[in-house]
Design a protein around this motif. Structure first.
Motif, short mmCIF file in Angstrom:
data_model
loop_
_atom_site.label_atom_id
_atom_site.label_comp_id
_atom_site.label_asym_id
_atom_site.label_seq_id
_atom_site.Cartn_x
_atom_site.Cartn_y
_atom_site.Cartn_z
N MET A 153 46.38 42.91 45.50
CA MET A 153 46.01 42.70 44.11
C MET A 153 45.04 43.78 43.67
O MET A 153 44.32 44.35 44.47
CB MET A 153 45.35 41.32 43.93
N GLU A 198 46.51 39.94 38.13
CA GLU A 198 46.20 40.26 39.52
C GLU A 198 44.74 40.68 39.68
O GLU A 198 44.05 40.25 40.62
CB GLU A 198 47.13 41.36 40.02
N ILE A 213 50.51 36.20 42.85
CA ILE A 213 49.04 36.12 42.92
C ILE A 213 48.62 35.07 43.94
O ILE A 213 47.72 35.29 44.75
CB ILE A 213 48.46 35.80 41.53
#
Length: 257
Positions: free
Chosen positions: A1, A31, A57
């Motif tokens: 991320m 993210e 996510i």
């Protein structure tokens, strides 16, 4: 991320709602915010795409939920905001990212025709109004409540209906900054220039990329991370005294007073 380890947990307990969250900037925003501890709520007309982005996510250790919704649908936006607030106690950040763009909406108005122009403004302009008003009751009084609108360098350069719709978004940023200030909500915008997203890399002709870069002050291409970093700053306490502003992230292409 996205998001550095140093900032992990910075937004723990906060709730960020992102329209157009299924792909592109919206997905990257989710993210990055989740990497800092926020619960990312991704809204997209393509519900499965929103849920897939949210699942990504979650798989990376963050918290996220996907919703199907069109920002031009007032009832649907109101329902989503109310559901999110009921589940999480409120909303801290709204990113009005959903929008129609591409060459299809950069044609002459006479070529596009009224129905397409109407749809463009319903999504890009009225959609910003609808999402903002729907989220407002659940943001009022929240610490560091913030709205970030996504405008465009086209807003500052004129010439297309798309650019005019994004100029309206920049105008709405000032209007809402004034109207929502009593609720403690800051409102700012970002105007991206040519940013090499995956879509732009694959679809924009190389000659067009070179032509646009030649219009910039900086001899470099913008990256998606540049827009993410601008969002993270404007939505953070570091920007606590900034509201009603549109930050141009264009390498100087849309510089002006």
């Amino acid at each position: 991320m996205n998001g550095s380890a140093a900032s992990a947990g910075e937004r723990a307990g906060s709730v960020a709602v992102i329209t157009g969250g299924g792909r592109g900037f919206g997905k990257s925003f989710g993210e990055a915010l989740a990497a800092q501890g926020a619960h990312a709520v991704l809204i997209d007309r393509d519900g499965p795409e929103a849920e897939a982005a949210a699942a990504g996510i979650r798989d990376a250790g963050g918290a996220a939920t996907g919703y199907a919704g069109d920002v031009a649908d007032e009832a649907r936006m109101a329902a989503i905001m109310a559901e999110v607030a009921a589940a999480h106690g409120g909303i801290d950040l709204l990113i009005n990212n959903a929008g129609l763009h591409s060459d299809e909406y950069s044609q002459p108005i006479a070529t596009m025709g009224v129905p397409k122009v109407r749809r463009l403004f319903e999504v890009n302009v009225i959609g910003t109004v609808i999402a903002t008003l729907a989220a407002r009751p659940f943001m009022a009084g929240r610490r560091n409540a913030s709205i970030v609108n996504i405008s465009s360098s086209a807003a500052h350069m004129g010439g297309t209906a798309y650019g005019t719709s994004k100029l309206a978004v920049a105008g709405l940023t000032i209007t809402f900054a004034r109207e929502l200030a009593p609720d403690g909500i800051r409102v700012n915008a970002i105007s991206p220039g040519l940013i090499l997203t995956d879509t732009i890399r694959s679809e924009l002709p190389e000659a067009t990329k070179v032509r646009v870069k030649a219009m910039q002050y900086m001899d470099a291409f913008g990256e998606e991370a540049d827009i993410v970093e601008a969002m993270l700053f404007l939505s953070s306490p570091r920007a606590r005294f900034i509201t009603g502003e549109t930050l141009r992230v264009t390498g100087g292409m849309a510089a002006g007073i």
